[in-house]
Design a protein around this motif. Structure first.
Motif, PDB file in Angstrom:
ATOM      1  N   ARG A   5       0.807  -1.215   0.000  1.00 50.21           N
ATOM      2  CA  ARG A   5       0.000   0.000   0.000  1.00 50.21           C
ATOM      3  C   ARG A   5       0.846   1.273   0.000  1.00 50.21           C
ATOM      4  N   TYR A  39      -3.437  -0.923 -13.764  1.00 49.39           N
ATOM      5  CA  TYR A  39      -4.832  -0.685 -13.391  1.00 49.39           C
ATOM      6  C   TYR A  39      -4.841   0.557 -12.502  1.00 49.39           C
ATOM      7  N   PRO A  41      -5.505   1.566  -8.973  1.00 43.77           N
ATOM      8  CA  PRO A  41      -5.777   0.989  -7.648  1.00 43.77           C
ATOM      9  C   PRO A  41      -6.788   1.828  -6.852  1.00 43.77           C
ATOM     10  N   GLN A  42      -7.674   1.139  -6.165  1.00 42.81           N
ATOM     11  CA  GLN A  42      -8.678   1.831  -5.329  1.00 42.81           C
ATOM     12  C   GLN A  42      -8.027   2.756  -4.313  1.00 42.81           C
ATOM     13  N   GLU A  43      -6.836   2.358  -3.858  1.00 39.39           N
ATOM     14  CA  GLU A  43      -6.147   3.152  -2.841  1.00 39.39           C
ATOM     15  C   GLU A  43      -5.810   4.553  -3.331  1.00 39.39           C
ATOM     16  N   THR A  44      -5.856   4.749  -4.660  1.00 41.72           N
ATOM     17  CA  THR A  44      -5.472   6.068  -5.183  1.00 41.72           C
ATOM     18  C   THR A  44      -6.663   7.023  -5.288  1.00 41.72           C
ATOM     19  N   TYR A  45      -7.893   6.502  -5.180  1.00 40.61           N
ATOM     20  CA  TYR A  45      -9.064   7.368  -5.399  1.00 40.61           C
ATOM     21  C   TYR A  45      -9.067   8.556  -4.425  1.00 40.61           C
ATOM     22  N   GLN A  46      -8.815   8.257  -3.149  1.00 41.59           N
ATOM     23  CA  GLN A  46      -8.869   9.317  -2.138  1.00 41.59           C
ATOM     24  C   GLN A  46      -7.754  10.340  -2.370  1.00 41.59           C
ATOM     25  N   ARG A  56     -14.373  11.353  -3.440  1.00 39.03           N
ATOM     26  CA  ARG A  56     -13.910  10.019  -3.825  1.00 39.03           C
ATOM     27  C   ARG A  56     -14.913   9.378  -4.796  1.00 39.03           C
ATOM     28  N   TYR A  60     -14.311   7.687  -8.426  1.00 46.75           N
ATOM     29  CA  TYR A  60     -14.777   6.332  -8.694  1.00 46.75           C
ATOM     30  C   TYR A  60     -15.720   6.319  -9.916  1.00 46.75           C
ATOM     31  N   SER A  64     -15.174   4.171 -13.315  1.00 44.78           N
ATOM     32  CA  SER A  64     -16.184   3.181 -13.719  1.00 44.78           C
ATOM     33  C   SER A  64     -16.776   3.485 -15.088  1.00 44.78           C
ATOM     34  N   LYS A  71     -10.122  -1.664 -12.878  1.00 46.38           N
ATOM     35  CA  LYS A  71     -10.200  -1.487 -11.419  1.00 46.38           C
ATOM     36  C   LYS A  71      -9.405  -2.556 -10.682  1.00 46.38           C
TER      37      LYS A  71
END
Ligand code: FES
Length: 157
Positions: A5, A39, A41-46, A56, A60, A64, A71
């Motif tokens: 992470r 891809y 990563p979800q961790e980057t959205y914030q 956020r 997202y 999408s 994703k």
């Protein structure tokens, strides 16, 4: 192996800082992240949301909306099947239906064993040899049963 992470955060911060000065930086940042990680990563959205003063959920929503953004990491192989007009007229629907059935996955999905990710694409520039596909960056024209067998052999090895 997926990156840790903290590694993701540091690498994402570098990508974001490369593009954040652009006008309309969100899409370039997302493309940059996909190039960096394969891809988004979800961790980057914030992180993106904070940098661009967005929520956020907005980040997202954009990830999408555009199917080009993954994703999750892709499979070991990436098979793209052209679904644009010229290929449609030459039976790309049937090719896609057969491949989806044989692989047991739909477009935008990755096989459970991680062997392949299946994606639609809208013109590979090989219209004269429709229906067309691209396996791991290699163009394949006039896709019929023999070509499907060959592609599946590559995917399964
Ligand atoms: S429409 Fe399929 S390659 Fe152009």
């Amino acid at each position: 192996m997926q990156p840790a992470r903290t590694d993701i955060a540091a690498r994402a911060a570098a990508v974001i800082s490369d593009y954040r000065g652009l006008e309309g930086p969100l899409l370039p940042i997302l493309h940059g992240l996909q190039e960096e990680f394969g891809y988004v990563p979800q961790e980057t959205y914030q992180l993106i949301a904070e940098e661009l003063n967005l929520s956020r959920a907005e980040v997202y929503g954009v990830v999408s909306f555009y199917h080009d953004f993954r994703k999750a990491p892709a499979g070991r192989h990436v098979l793209k099947l052209c679904q644009a007009e010229a290929c449609q007229s030459m039976g790309s629907d049937q090719v896609a239906a057969k491949i989806r059935r044989l692989l047991g996955i739909d477009f935008h999905e990755t096989a459970a064993d991680g062997s392949v990710t299946l994606e639609p694409v809208y013109c590979l520039g090989l219209c004269a040899c429709s229906p067309s596909a691209m396996l791991d960056g290699e163009l394949i024209g006039r896709v019929g049963d023999d070509e499907i067998d060959s592609m599946l052999e590559v995917i399964r090895t």
